[in-house]
Design a protein around this motif. Structure first.
Motif, PDB file in Angstrom:
ATOM      1  N   UNK A  47      51.878  36.616  22.071  1.00  0.00           N
ATOM      2  CA  UNK A  47      50.696  37.058  22.824  1.00  0.00           C
ATOM      3  C   UNK A  47      49.433  36.469  22.207  1.00  0.00           C
ATOM      4  N   UNK A  70      46.774  35.915  25.515  1.00  0.00           N
ATOM      5  CA  UNK A  70      46.910  36.723  26.727  1.00  0.00           C
ATOM      6  C   UNK A  70      46.535  38.179  26.479  1.00  0.00           C
ATOM      7  N   UNK A  71      45.768  38.412  25.425  1.00  0.00           N
ATOM      8  CA  UNK A  71      45.328  39.774  25.136  1.00  0.00           C
ATOM      9  C   UNK A  71      46.286  40.477  24.198  1.00  0.00           C
ATOM     10  N   UNK A  72      45.826  41.555  23.585  1.00  0.00           N
ATOM     11  CA  UNK A  72      46.644  42.319  22.649  1.00  0.00           C
ATOM     12  C   UNK A  72      47.881  42.913  23.313  1.00  0.00           C
ATOM     13  N   UNK A  73      48.981  42.883  22.620  1.00  0.00           N
ATOM     14  CA  UNK A  73      50.189  43.543  23.106  1.00  0.00           C
ATOM     15  C   UNK A  73      49.973  45.060  23.096  1.00  0.00           C
ATOM     16  N   UNK A  74      50.329  45.746  24.181  1.00  0.00           N
ATOM     17  CA  UNK A  74      50.087  47.187  24.264  1.00  0.00           C
ATOM     18  C   UNK A  74      51.370  48.001  24.388  1.00  0.00           C
ATOM     19  N   UNK A  75      52.317  47.446  25.165  1.00  0.00           N
ATOM     20  CA  UNK A  75      53.513  48.226  25.460  1.00  0.00           C
ATOM     21  C   UNK A  75      54.667  47.279  25.758  1.00  0.00           C
TER      22      UNK A  75
END
Lengths: 119, 119
Positions: free
Chosen positions: A59, A64-69
């Protein structure tokens, strides 16, 4: 207390098998597992810690932005992982026919408490 | 035609950005990408192919059943992956605020057609 929050998440999720608060290094801070035959949920979590590290790096590379879930469904289980911060995540394992949506909601609801205790 | 099915999935999913039918070796059979600035979705899919390989191997080691579906949510995107068989998967990328449930439903609905064409 971490264990109390984890137990609440597992017990309030139909089909909840276990929850673990873990670092990306695969070392658990705390956990709550329902006794379940034939499956070593601790081992499951350690294995997934390595995969999460890869996803996190990917990521970042991809910007592509911080991994969240992250969610993984197999023939036997659903593993629902919520990222808490740069070092820790919480993983909830639910039996195949359990209430995934409820588990997801509870992880989301309790994440701020876990995050606050980690800080 | 693979491309037609992929296009339909992307266009019928609000926020759908692209879909790719890919092997675990990271080589795409077919794909449909909406033009989207600043993100190389092809690269995203290739990166995730490697991660899927790890997850697949982990699920096998842990004997937790065949991997069926993997979801990754980051700050910018949701990537929804459905396993088709031992060699291929389909990945749908949806913008953060897109209709994830619809995308998931469409992948599930179209998986048998993709699988049949692969056979």
């Amino acid at each position: 207390m971490f264990a109390d929050i984890l137990r609440k998440i597992v017990e309030e999720t139909r089909g909840g098998a276990g929850a673990v608060l873990m670092g990306y290094d695969g070392i658990a801070i705390d956990q709550y597992f329902r006794p379940l035959e034939g499956v070593d949920l601790q081992l499951v979590a350690v294995e997934y810690a390595n995969i999460l590290k890869d996803i996190k790096r990917t990521a970042e590379i991809l910007d592509s932005g911080e991994m969240e879930e992250v969610t993984i469904r197999t023939g036997g289980f659903q593993v629902l992982i919520r990222i808490l911060n740069d070092d820790y995540f919480v993983a909830l394992t639910i039996e195949k026919d359990g209430n995934f949506g409820k588990g997801r909601y509870l992880l989301m609801r309790e994440a701020p408490s876990l995050r606050a205790e980690l800080a």
